[in-house]
Design a protein around this motif. Structure first.
Motif, PDB file in Angstrom:
ATOM      1  N   ARG A 188     -10.342   1.722   5.803  1.00 19.93           N
ATOM      2  CA  ARG A 188      -9.205   2.355   5.138  1.00 19.93           C
ATOM      3  C   ARG A 188      -9.390   2.368   3.629  1.00 19.93           C
ATOM      4  N   ALA A 189      -9.941   1.287   3.091  1.00 22.45           N
ATOM      5  CA  ALA A 189     -10.135   1.198   1.636  1.00 22.45           C
ATOM      6  C   ALA A 189     -11.167   2.199   1.146  1.00 22.45           C
ATOM      7  N   LYS A 242      -5.212   2.351  -5.529  1.00 17.16           N
ATOM      8  CA  LYS A 242      -4.745   1.186  -4.768  1.00 17.16           C
ATOM      9  C   LYS A 242      -5.841   0.138  -4.590  1.00 17.16           C
ATOM     10  N   LEU A 243      -6.751   0.036  -5.535  1.00 17.65           N
ATOM     11  CA  LEU A 243      -7.870  -0.897  -5.394  1.00 17.65           C
ATOM     12  C   LEU A 243      -7.404  -2.342  -5.326  1.00 17.65           C
ATOM     13  N   ASN A 272     -11.026   5.319  -1.484  1.00 12.99           N
ATOM     14  CA  ASN A 272     -11.793   5.039  -2.696  1.00 12.99           C
ATOM     15  C   ASN A 272     -13.268   5.288  -2.418  1.00 12.99           C
ATOM     16  N   TYR A 289      -5.687  -3.022  -1.942  1.00 15.23           N
ATOM     17  CA  TYR A 289      -6.652  -3.107  -0.840  1.00 15.23           C
ATOM     18  C   TYR A 289      -7.476  -4.384  -0.920  1.00 15.23           C
ATOM     19  N   GLN A 290      -7.856  -4.785  -2.128  1.00 14.68           N
ATOM     20  CA  GLN A 290      -8.654  -6.006  -2.261  1.00 14.68           C
ATOM     21  C   GLN A 290      -7.850  -7.228  -1.816  1.00 14.68           C
ATOM     22  N   LEU A 300       0.828  -1.208   0.000  1.00 19.47           N
ATOM     23  CA  LEU A 300       0.000   0.000   0.000  1.00 19.47           C
ATOM     24  C   LEU A 300       0.864   1.259   0.000  1.00 19.47           C
ATOM     25  N   MET A 331     -16.653  -1.110  -3.638  1.00 22.80           N
ATOM     26  CA  MET A 331     -15.997  -1.200  -2.330  1.00 22.80           C
ATOM     27  C   MET A 331     -16.999  -0.969  -1.206  1.00 22.80           C
TER      28      MET A 331
END
Length: 937
Positions: free
Chosen positions: A317-318, A291-292, A322, A295-296, A284, A328
């Protein structure tokens, strides 16, 4: 003990008063210095004129932004710009109002909240103002789970410890902050450290004076405070954080006793967990927004580990980074709905989801279900539904989905055991309102019906038939459904028939099937079969005869219609074939006339061989006489033999170029294709193309050679090969694709032999769905990249803009704009689609080019050629001694080759053989003519 606590609070109040006094003195000095700096040496305002001009410009811009927001209150960027200008102008009242309006419509980012909070903190003077700041902090903490905001909240609350219960309030805020963001692996440690520092500061006030002995009550308070700090250390060491070794060492230095083994074991366990999570955190840190993918991957890892608190933290945080990505939010709310099921947490997450992505109908549907699942009041559910209707969905079908979700909720509220109830009447009025809304609002906005199959009306009819036993109302609804263009569909009639079969009677079932047989046009055989099956079970002999007669009449009529349609299609196909045959004949006649003219010119030139008289032409004549009457020229991407043709009428400029340049060219060396690029679409009129292209490509690297391609008369053919000394330079050269040369885009592509690599694709742009890129049509031809960038930069970060042009470089009114992420592209589509730009209405959509038809590809022509039967030469094949006795000057191919991309297309079987120069009547030649031709050979 109570006395000790009062003494502690009194001491803290004294500390706070001293701090406030020093701060006030500092602020007073700063104001004096600012006043002195603003005045000039003579006491005049040196910058007054300039500042007044800037203020006027700012006021005009503020007024413009306010007018724009009065027209479109959902313009996010306009809100941001207005707040920025008002803050610069120092108009605090308007600034506060602007921030409040924006916060009602959108969740605010961390930066906006922190600026707002700092401004309100500076203006807070009385205790009532402090309470308002506390309320503002509470609102900020609900928008996003942000460690910085919680830290600011806790530190601000320390300033109120002098009030009654101030210390307990600070501890409460710190505890809530630890619950919200205390597990954040990179930023959560700051909350723990601030909490410990606060408790250490209190501990310092409780320490007895040197040489004095504390009373038992004071010692009890002191021990309680020490235990509180020990607890904070131990709780933090049980949680994995980056650089948690520093905290462990600090605890060892602070504690006057060795660290217990139980604490060390928890610390080691957390350290192992941190080492497992560390690669995901490092990914990250180095990744670029949004940063999808990173994060996934992190979320999938935490889901496997199964710790609900850590899963929620990484989800938060994700979504904070986003916030405009609906998927998300959907994953977060789905996890909370199915796993945690905590009412306040679930409903607040759903509320934040729809505020961030209001255009996503799926999030609104999930929100309504969550409200019902957790027993929310009916008024609350209705208010959320009304907000959903005003959210501005991008498709007409989205309104059908949200209405169905709300109607399902209302249906579940009704107690159908009662003949009439308030809930039932509300349900019926909601059904009626939904139909009016779809007809008036949705159809007017989208120019189409979002519910062509009338699903809302079908559900209403099912409710009336099943629960209310009101078949009369259900039949009225189905009559309305059929009048909306659905009577021709068999499935609609069968739905109605099944409803009558379950809740009606045989008479209405028979009536529905008879109408279906009469009206259905897509699957009449199936409807006829259902009618006959029904009469076998329910009908009398008379009913059976009537059904057979109707079905036979219907099927015979359908058969006749289909026969007529088949004849019509066959006639149209025959007409098309005739037109194609006529076009082929005209084309063949033109080619035949062209060849006859060329033959006459060649004969005239044979009589006047020395007409040009230039020595530079001798190599060309020599080359022509050494073998077959063709010469190697490069055409297209690869070498190909082309007939050598001379003309008796050559322009002066071409004669000059032919005199200065030999016609024979260097053959293409395919072994160095990896060092070369193929350059095409160049102007035929390009002067000195070799030097011109050297100048263009010299910035890419060292050039071995430039090979322009000319026809036999010395005319440039518009393409060439550029060979470099290293393959690294080839990649730099490919970046010059579409660069304009004399007002025409130059095509630069790899030099690849398609005969060896048939699957190679030169087209460098994606032909599939690209969610981060938008496609714009309807642009004026005069539109530039700068204008497009100015139009779309307010909706996100524009990474690239491509204006679509034809081969000559003229614009086609189309463009592609690439954004940083999918959310920005979706936002741009919502805002710009349908707007007017320079009297042109723009159509904007996510880039999704249609798939190419395989029959349209160039390979299809080669495939057809490969299906041709091979030529039969006899039992021994074609021997090398089978010489042609016809002079080469008269030798022509049996059929002209139809040119296609990078190949030729043979004639199809059954096509008439086109008359060539070999079969066409020729001018009679004397024996002397034949002798002269043979001697030349």
């Amino acid at each position: 003990m109570a006395a000790a606590v009062r003494e502690e609070e009194t001491h803290l109040e004294e500390m706070e008063e001293e701090t406030e006094a020093s701060e006030a003195i500092g602020e007073e000095k700063e104001m004096e210095s600012e006043d002195e700096g603003e005045m000039g040496p003579d006491g005049s305002d040196a910058e007054g004129d300039e500042s007044s001009d800037d203020e006027k410009e700012n006021q005009a811009e503020i007024q413009r932004l306010e007018e724009q927001l009065s027209i479109n209150a959902f313009d996010y960027n306009c809100h941001v710009d207005l707040i920025k200008l008002l803050r610069q102008a120092g108009e605090l009242v308007k600034l506060r109002r602007a921030r409040q309006k924006m916060s009602e419509l959108f969740p605010l980012t961390e930066e906006i909240w922190l600026d707002w909070l700092k401004d309100e903190i500076r203006m807070a003077e009385e205790e009532s103002d402090r309470e308002k700041v506390y309320e503002l902090f509470e609102k900020a903490a609900k928008d996003y789970i942000c460690p910085e905001i919680w830290l600011e909240y806790a530190q601000y609350s320390i300033g109120g410890i002098g009030s009654q219960g101030g210390i307990e309030k600070v501890r409460e805020i710190f505890d809530r902050a630890l619950t919200a963001v205390g597990l954040h692996m990179t930023k959560g440690a700051a909350i723990w450290e601030a909490y410990r520092e606060f408790e250490n500061a209190i501990l310092g006030t409780l320490q007895p004076a040197p040489g004095s002995v504390p009373t038992p009550e004071q010692q009890e308070v002191l021990n309680a405070q020490l235990n509180r700090i020990h607890t904070l250390f131990r709780r933090q060491l049980a949680i994995p954080f980056l650089d948690m070794e520093v905290t462990y060492a600090e605890y060892g230095e602070w504690s006057d006793k060795p660290i217990p083994d139980s604490v060390t074991q928890l610390y080691k366990k957390a350290l192992q967990q941190m080492e497992k999570s560390k690669p995901y955190e490092e990914a990250l840190l180095v990744a670029e927004p949004p940063k999808l993918a990173e994060y996934q991957t992190y979320i999938d890892y935490e889901l496997k580990e199964g710790d609900p608190a850590r899963i929620q933290t990484i989800f938060e945080r994700a979504v904070a980074e986003n916030c405009l990505v609906p998927d998300m939010w959907a994953k977060l709310t789905q996890y909370l709905d199915r796993q945690l099921k905590i009412k306040d947490l679930v409903l607040s997450s759903h509320d934040r989801a729809v505020r961030n992505c209001p255009w996503t109908v799926g999030l609104w549907k999930s929100y309504l279900l969550a409200l019902e699942r957790h027993g929310a009041e009916h008024k609350t559910v209705s208010e959320i539904f009304e907000k959903a209707l005003n959210a501005g969905f991008i498709q007409a079908t989205d309104y059908v989905h949200i209405w169905q979700a709300y109607l399902d909720y209302l249906r579940r509220r009704v107690d159908f055991t009662k003949e009439s109830s308030k809930e039932l009447e509300e349900l019926r009025s909601a059904f009626a309102r939904a139909l009016d809304y779809m007809k008036q609002d949705v159809e007017e906005r989208f120019s189409e019906s979002g519910d062509p199959s009338c699903m809302i009306m079908q559900n209403w009819a099912r409710v009336e038939a099943l629960h209310c036993k009101n078949m009369q109302k259900a039949r009225e609804l189905w009559d309305s459904i059929m009048t909306k263009g659905n009577a021709k569909f068999a499935n609609m009639w069968l739905e109605y028939y099944n409803l009558e079969r379950c809740h009606g009677d045989a008479q209405h079932c028979r009536k529905a099937l008879h109408r279906a047989v009469q009206c259905t046009s897509d699957y009449p055989e199936h409807v006829c079969e259902v009618l006959l099956s029904f009469e076998r079970v329910e009908g009398t002999l008379e009913d059976w005869d009537t059904a057979v007669q109707k079905t036979e009449t219907k099927l015979s009529r359908v058969k006749e219609q289909r026969a007529k349609e088949t004849e019509k299609e066959a006639l149209l196909a025959k007409q098309e074939e005739e037109k194609a045959e006529q076009r082929r004949k005209k084309k063949a006649q033109k080619k035949k006339a062209g060849r006859a003219g060329e033959k006459r010119k060649a004969e005239e030139e044979e009589d006047d061989e020395d007409e040009w008289g230039d020595e530079s032409e001798q190599p060309a004549k020599k080359h022509r006489g050494e073998g077959d009457e063709t010469m190697e020229t490069e055409s297209g991407m690869f070498s190909r033999k082309a007939p050598f043709q001379k003309t008796s009428q050559v322009p002066a400029a071409q004669k000059a170029r032919a005199a200065a340049r030999p016609v024979q060219q260097v053959p293409h060396d395919s072994s160095k294709d990896h060092l070369s690029v193929f350059v095409s679409n160049l102007p035929f009129s390009l002067q000195d193309p070799e030097q011109k292209l050297r100048d263009v490509f010299q910035s890419c690297g060292l050039i071995e050679q430039v090979r322009p391609v000319y026809n036999p008369q010395g005319t440039f053919r518009g393409y060439c090969y550029v060979q470099f000394e290293s393959q690294v330079f080839v990649q730099e050269a490919l970046k010059l694709d579409r660069k304009e040369i004399d007002g025409r885009p130059m095509f630069v592509s790899p030099c690849i032999d398609k005969n060896k690599n048939p699957d190679f694709k030169v087209f460098k742009y994606s032909t599939s769905l690209e969610r981060h890129k938008i496609f714009i049509s309807g642009l004026p031809f005069s539109c530039t990249k700068e204008q497009l960038e100015g139009m779309f930069k307010e909706h996100g970060t524009v990474k690239d803009i491509r204006l679509v042009t034809n081969r000559s470089g003229k614009p086609k009114g189309l463009a592609y704009v690439e954004f940083e992420n999918e959310a920005q592209a979706s936002h741009a589509v919502l805002k710009v689609d349908g707007t007017v730009f320079q009297n042109h209405t723009l159509n904007v959509a996510i880039s999704n080019p249609p798939r190419r038809n395989p029959s349209d590809k160039p390979e299809s022509s080669r495939a057809m050629g490969s299906m041709m039967p091979p030529q039969v030469f006899g039992a021994r094949g074609r021997g090398r001694t089978q010489l042609s006795l016809l002079p080469r000057a008269l030798h022509r191919q049996s059929a002209p080759e139809s040119k296609t991309e990078n190949g030729t297309l043979q004639s199809r079987p059954g096509e008439p053989v086109q008359e060539t120069s070999a079969t066409a009547p020729q001018k009679q030649m004397s024996n002397a003519d034949f002798s002269r031709l043979l001697m030349k050979k």
